[in-house]
Design a protein around this motif. Structure first.
Motif, mmCIF file in Angstrom:
data_model
loop_
_atom_site.group_PDB
_atom_site.id
_atom_site.type_symbol
_atom_site.label_atom_id
_atom_site.label_comp_id
_atom_site.label_asym_id
_atom_site.label_seq_id
_atom_site.Cartn_x
_atom_site.Cartn_y
_atom_site.Cartn_z
ATOM 1 N N LEU A 19 59.126 32.351 39.471
ATOM 2 C CA LEU A 19 60.213 32.645 38.547
ATOM 3 C C LEU A 19 61.570 32.590 39.238
ATOM 4 N N GLY A 120 63.911 30.131 29.924
ATOM 5 C CA GLY A 120 62.457 30.188 30.080
ATOM 6 C C GLY A 120 62.036 31.195 31.131
ATOM 7 N N THR A 121 62.821 31.306 32.198
ATOM 8 C CA THR A 121 62.530 32.292 33.235
ATOM 9 C C THR A 121 62.688 33.711 32.707
ATOM 10 N N ALA A 124 59.696 34.338 30.405
ATOM 11 C CA ALA A 124 58.455 34.481 31.173
ATOM 12 C C ALA A 124 58.413 35.798 31.932
ATOM 13 N N TYR A 125 59.546 36.205 32.493
ATOM 14 C CA TYR A 125 59.584 37.486 33.196
ATOM 15 C C TYR A 125 59.287 38.633 32.238
ATOM 16 N N LEU A 128 55.484 38.469 31.392
ATOM 17 C CA LEU A 128 54.553 38.759 32.479
ATOM 18 C C LEU A 128 54.616 40.195 32.977
#
Length: 135
Positions: A19, A120-121, A124-125, A128
């Motif tokens: 990431l 997107g990062t 995603a973070y 997750l």
């Protein structure tokens, strides 16, 4: 997608590294889209990267903690709306600037690609490393 953080935490460390690399690549593309072509207008998009998560962070506290409750908070919905406005503005501004002839089309592609990597990062973070609630 449920992340498995049990055991020695290798997945957690690998996810943080991947990431962070994606985030760095996104910012690099955004800055290079300005520096390579001598036009600093695409740098305005970087401010939307920083501001996009803020409404969710501020208004996210107004969401009901009970996932089975069928209650929607208008304040939380307004925060999601502001976040969506900032994300769409961040991805659409380079397209508008390229259409107006202010930046080149290559700079637009680099800036939009950098924006997709950064957003997107962030998504995603959040996915997750969200804390799960056990019932």
């Amino acid at each position: 997608m449920a992340a498995n953080f049990d055991g020695n935490g290798k997945f957690k460390h690998l996810a943080i590294v991947v990431l962070s690399m994606c985030l760095a690549a996104g910012f690099l593309l955004s800055i290079l889209s300005c520096a390579l072509y001598g036009n600093w207008w695409p740098l305005v998009v970087v401010f939307t990267y920083a501001l996009a998560p803020v409404p969710n962070a501020i208004f996210g506290h107004y969401v009901s903690s009970d996932p089975l409750a069928d209650v929607s908070s208008s304040v939380a919905d307004f925060g999601r709306f502001l976040t969506a406005v900032l994300v769409v503005s961040g991805l659409g501004l380079p397209v508008v600037l390229a259409h107006a002839g202010i930046i080149s089309s290559v700079a637009m592609v680099m800036s939009v690609t950098g924006g997709v990597l950064v957003y997107g990062t962030i998504i995603a973070y959040g996915a997750l490393f969200r804390e799960r609630q056990d019932f």
